[in-house]
Enzyme design. Structure first.
Site: not given
Length: 287
Positions: A14, A16, A42, A65, A67, A130, A134, A155
């Site tokens: 991803g 990050l 995961i 995640a 997303t 979503y 989270k 963002w």
């Protein structure tokens, strides 16, 4: 020679995850293992336990995640499995194995009706599947492992993957004009800056668990963001401001997503960069 502390990164493909990988050589005091969704989904809990036994990491950064904000409205079960249940399992396994846990959450845990930046102590109230998934992930992590650190961000963009900046650059090359929402306010987060902040937390002399906010400095609309991209890339594309009602989506977006970042600065001494400066860096890298 003493063994270096090991950092395990999930969701390594991803935005990050890829930024952490690029930055990892600048933190030679750690060993890193990067696992993509294919390497370690995961929500496959036995695999998670197996990886912990194999690698015995000292730190885990969960970048994995679900997303797809709009698709989550129709895939609620999957969104909760990845963003909530799996996060709880990771947190619990970290606790069992004496491993520090950092999990990435979102501004979508709030409903966007505030008029001042959201502090960590404000009451969350998600308005989308979503956002709800989270928030449940945060709760599970802190319940099963109170020593966890949760970082809420907003963002997020980078030179990798699917994000607003890359989409705008592409559209501005292909179209004479585009419409961008002007009544949703927030602060962009350059994933490279977030990656650096996380690794600074690991390098900090003390661990302070809890929830933290992180984004770049400045409050803008998506329209302002697009105009800056246009200016910095020298595009001739015309950018038109429109209202959210003119651009309907399956999931409701928060109208106000600004996070108060003072806590992470005070506790860990992290310096925030201005959103435009970081955007410039990203666009130079994209070239």
């Amino acid at each position: 020679m003493a063994k270096k502390p090991m950092i395990l990164v999930t969701g390594a493909n991803g935005q990050l995850g890829k930024e952490l990988k690029q930055l990892s050589p600048s933190f030679p005091q750690f060993d890193f293992i990067f696992l993509s969704r294919e390497d370690l989904p995961i929500h496959h809990f036995e695999m998670v336990r197996h990886y912990f036994k194999t690698y015995q990491p000292d730190y885990l950064i969960n970048c994995a995640a679900y997303t797809a904000v709009d698709r989550a409205e129709q895939e609620k079960e999957l969104a909760f499995q990845v963003n909530a249940e799996a996060v709880g399992v990771l947190a619990a396994v970290c606790k069992e194995n004496n491993c520090r846990f950092i999990h990435i959450s979102s501004d979508y845990v709030f409903d966007g009706t505030a008029t001042t930046p959201y502090k960590e102590i404000f009451l969350p109230h998600p308005t989308s599947v979503y956002g709800a998934s989270k928030l449940e992930g945060e709760k599970q992590a802190l319940q099963l492992n109170p020593d966890s650190i949760i970082i809420r961000t907003s963002w997020v963009y980078s030179e990798f993957g699917k994000n607003f900046v890359r989409t705008m650059v592409k559209l501005m090359q292909e179209k004479a004009e585009i419409n961008v929402v002007n009544d949703q306010l927030g602060s962009p987060t350059y994933a490279a800056d977030l990656a650096e902040a996380i690794l600074q937390i690991f390098s900090f002399r003390q661990w302070h668990s809890g929830i933290y906010n992180f984004s770049n400095k400045g409050i803008i609309s998506w329209y302002d963001f697009a105009v800056a991209i246009k200016e910095l890339t020298g595009s001739n594309c015309k950018v038109n401001p429109i209202s959210t009602s003119e651009y309907p989506t399956l999931a409701k977006r928060p109208a106000y997503s600004v996070l108060d970042n003072s806590k992470i600065q005070q506790v860990f001494g992290i310096q925030l960069k201005d959103w435009r400066e970081s955007l410039e860096t990203c666009l130079i890298r994209l070239k």
